[in-house]
Enzyme design. Structure first.
Site, PDB file in Angstrom:
ATOM      1  N   SER A  90      51.924  26.026  32.640  1.00  0.00           N
ATOM      2  CA  SER A  90      50.897  24.998  32.564  1.00  0.00           C
ATOM      3  C   SER A  90      51.400  23.629  33.025  1.00  0.00           C
ATOM      4  CB  SER A  90      50.351  24.971  31.130  1.00  0.00           C
ATOM      5  OG  SER A  90      49.215  24.165  31.043  1.00  0.00           O
TER       6      SER A  90
ATOM      7  N   ASP B 254      41.295  30.227  34.578  1.00  0.00           N
ATOM      8  CA  ASP B 254      41.992  31.046  33.565  1.00  0.00           C
ATOM      9  C   ASP B 254      41.520  30.673  32.158  1.00  0.00           C
ATOM     10  OD1 ASP B 254      43.259  28.642  32.974  1.00  0.00           O
ATOM     11  OD2 ASP B 254      45.291  29.389  33.349  1.00  0.00           O
TER      12      ASP B 254
ATOM     13  N   HIS C  59      44.822  31.589  30.051  1.00  0.00           N
ATOM     14  CA  HIS C  59      45.912  30.619  30.149  1.00  0.00           C
ATOM     15  C   HIS C  59      47.095  30.913  29.212  1.00  0.00           C
ATOM     16  CE1 HIS C  59      47.176  26.686  31.610  1.00  0.00           C
ATOM     17  NE2 HIS C  59      47.453  26.307  30.384  1.00  0.00           N
TER      18      HIS C  59
END
Ligand code: NAG
Ligand code: NAG
Ligand code: NAG
Ligand code: NAG
Ligand code: NAG
Ligand code: NAG
Length: 405
Positions: A189, A353, A385
């Site tokens: 991320s 996502d 995610h």
């Protein structure tokens, strides 16, 4: 021939000989770079003001602040928000903790503070743990050949000078203690744009010497719609018993939230991002947006961070870019009440996502024509995610890259 060259040659010959008999591959050490929310924090208090009677002013020792589900219970959540938030200084363009809050991030270089979000190891809070466990079963050693970069994810690279110095030293040390083996950074991320900014500061010679590759999981390369929701109305990030509005003050105060807003390189000037009864907002209306939600610090933090990786300058190393796809992701936020930013929005769906929009996840592909080092890309349909961090397909991919089988 110098003795050094001679030794190297002998070493290579021995390696070639041994490797022709037994299948052997040099394992590159791995350094984990977590994302937004992916590092444990501890806090110690000596405050003069607190939000209300249920909040401690003083503690004798450090306690677990992030992530500690107990801290999110009704009532004490106000204490949590006050302890966790940052205070922005418009003169210095820097942030600091709430006065009287001391925050400690431990075990830099180790993995314990990035494997689990909650030190009590409650199962929904695993972070890099499934990947590290798999790596250990492939021959990696915690603290030696798999290491971590816990960091203050509330901030952005404009305040990471010291972090980047420590990261550089950690990479060099890891290279050395693994007998001069190049290092792979594995990021999740926000850890990806955080690493990109670092690569952009380092010389090509340094990168060629110390870095083997970058593995990106769910990279938020060009921002996402979700941070706009954090600013406007808060987001409980899936913790159902938390009222979003209760954590908004903390989420707003993080420069990282401002940094991860949608980039004008990925969203066009005609695309509406947020709708409310009185006005619509595009990437060109951020100043108005912050005025209207009554949070101008956000606008200054955006100015401080907008250009950090806006051009997406190639990293100059090999990249594996992995992410989920085909999960419903906020595309447009629609607020229909007049007190709009105190309510929760409806969303128009986008692909992504679940957290990051697909155009941002795929932006790593831009580099395929911009650098000579390869960019590999793989999408994982239906994997969101966070689930990406324990997905069997992802772990299989990592095994292929790291140990070659
Ligand atoms: C706590 O803060 C006060 C000032 O507000 C200071 O005088 C005191 O020394 C601090 N105590 C500790 C243990 O740091
Ligand atoms: C902001 O920083 C400046 C310079 O260090 C300082 O003088 C000022 O008091 C700070 N402002 C606030 C509100 O803390
Ligand atoms: C590293 O290399 C040295 C000499 O080249 C060797 O003696 C040592 O065993 C190696 N260490 C490991 C962990 O393989
Ligand atoms: C916002 O955009 C929508 C869709 O284009 C439009 O129907 C609406 O009238 C706009 N709202 C305002 C306040 O301009
Ligand atoms: C995502 O969904 C679309 C439409 O359902 C489909 O065409 C596409 O192949 C899917 N993508 C992946 C990577 O599965
Ligand atoms: C993961 C791992 O152990 N990588 C390397 C660390 O250093 C040793 C010593 O040279 C290598 O053999 C390992 O492959």
């Amino acid at each position: 021939m110098s003795t050094e060259t001679c030794c190297v040659l002998i070493k290579i010959l021995i390696t070639l000989f041994v490797c022709s008999i037994v299948q052997c591959k040099i394992l590159n050490p791995v350094i984990l770079v977590p994302g937004d929310g992916g590092t444990q924090f501890e806090a110690k208090l000596n405050k003069t003001v607190v939000p209300h009677y249920a909040c401690d002013k003083k503690t004798d020792d450090y306690f677990s602040l992030w992530l500690n589900l107990e801290e999110l219970a009704p009532l004490v959540i106000d204490c949590f928000t006050d302890n966790m938030k940052l205070v922005y200084n418009r003169t210095t363009h820097t942030t600091s903790n709430t006065p009287g809050v001391d925050i400690r991030i431990s075990n830099f270089g180790g993995t314990s503070t990035v494997e689990w979000l909650d030190p009590s190891h409650l199962s929904p809070t695993s972070y890099f743990a499934p990947i590290v466990n798999a790596m250990v079963s492939w021959g990696y050693k915690r603290g030696v050949s798999v290491r971590g970069v816990p960091f203050d994810f509330r901030k952005a690279p404009n305040e990471f000078k010291e972090l980047y110095q420590k990261m550089k030293a950690l990479i060099e040390e890891t290279y050395r203690i693994n007998n001069s083996t190049r290092v792979i950074l594995l990021a999740h991320s926000m850890g990806n744009p955080t690493s990109l900014y670092f690569y952009n500061q380092m010389s090509q010679a340094w990168k060629d010497k110390y870095l083997e590759a970058h593995i990106s999981l769910a990279g938020v390369w060009m921002g996402a719609i979700k941070p706009l929701r954090l600013f406007a109305s808060g987001d409980n990030l899936g913790v159902y018993f938390v009222k979003p509005i209760k954590v908004r003050e903390e989420q707003r105060s993080m420069p990282s939230t401002a940094w991860l807003m949608p980039s004008d390189k990925a969203w066009g000037p005609d695309e509406i991002l947020v709708m409310q009864p009185e006005r619509n907002y595009t990437v060109n209306d951020y100043k108005q947006f912050f005025q209207d939600i009554n949070y101008m610090d956000g606008w200054y933090m955006r100015q401080d961070t907008v250009n950090l990786i806006r051009d997406l300058t190639p990293p100059g190393i090999k990249v594996h870019c992995l992410h989920g796809i085909n999960v419903t992701t906020p595309g447009v936020l629609i607020y229909d009440k007049s007190s709009w930013f105190d309510s929760q929005p409806k969303i128009i769906r986008d692909n992504g996502d679940g957290t990051v929009n697909v155009r941002s996840l795929r932006a790593c592909l831009n580099w395929q024509k911009q650098q000579k080092q390869p960019i590999y890309h793989k999408e994982f349909p239906g994997v969101d995610h966070m689930t990406l961090l324990k997905d069997a397909g992802v772990i299989q991919y990592l095994k292929q890259v790291l140990v070659g089988s």
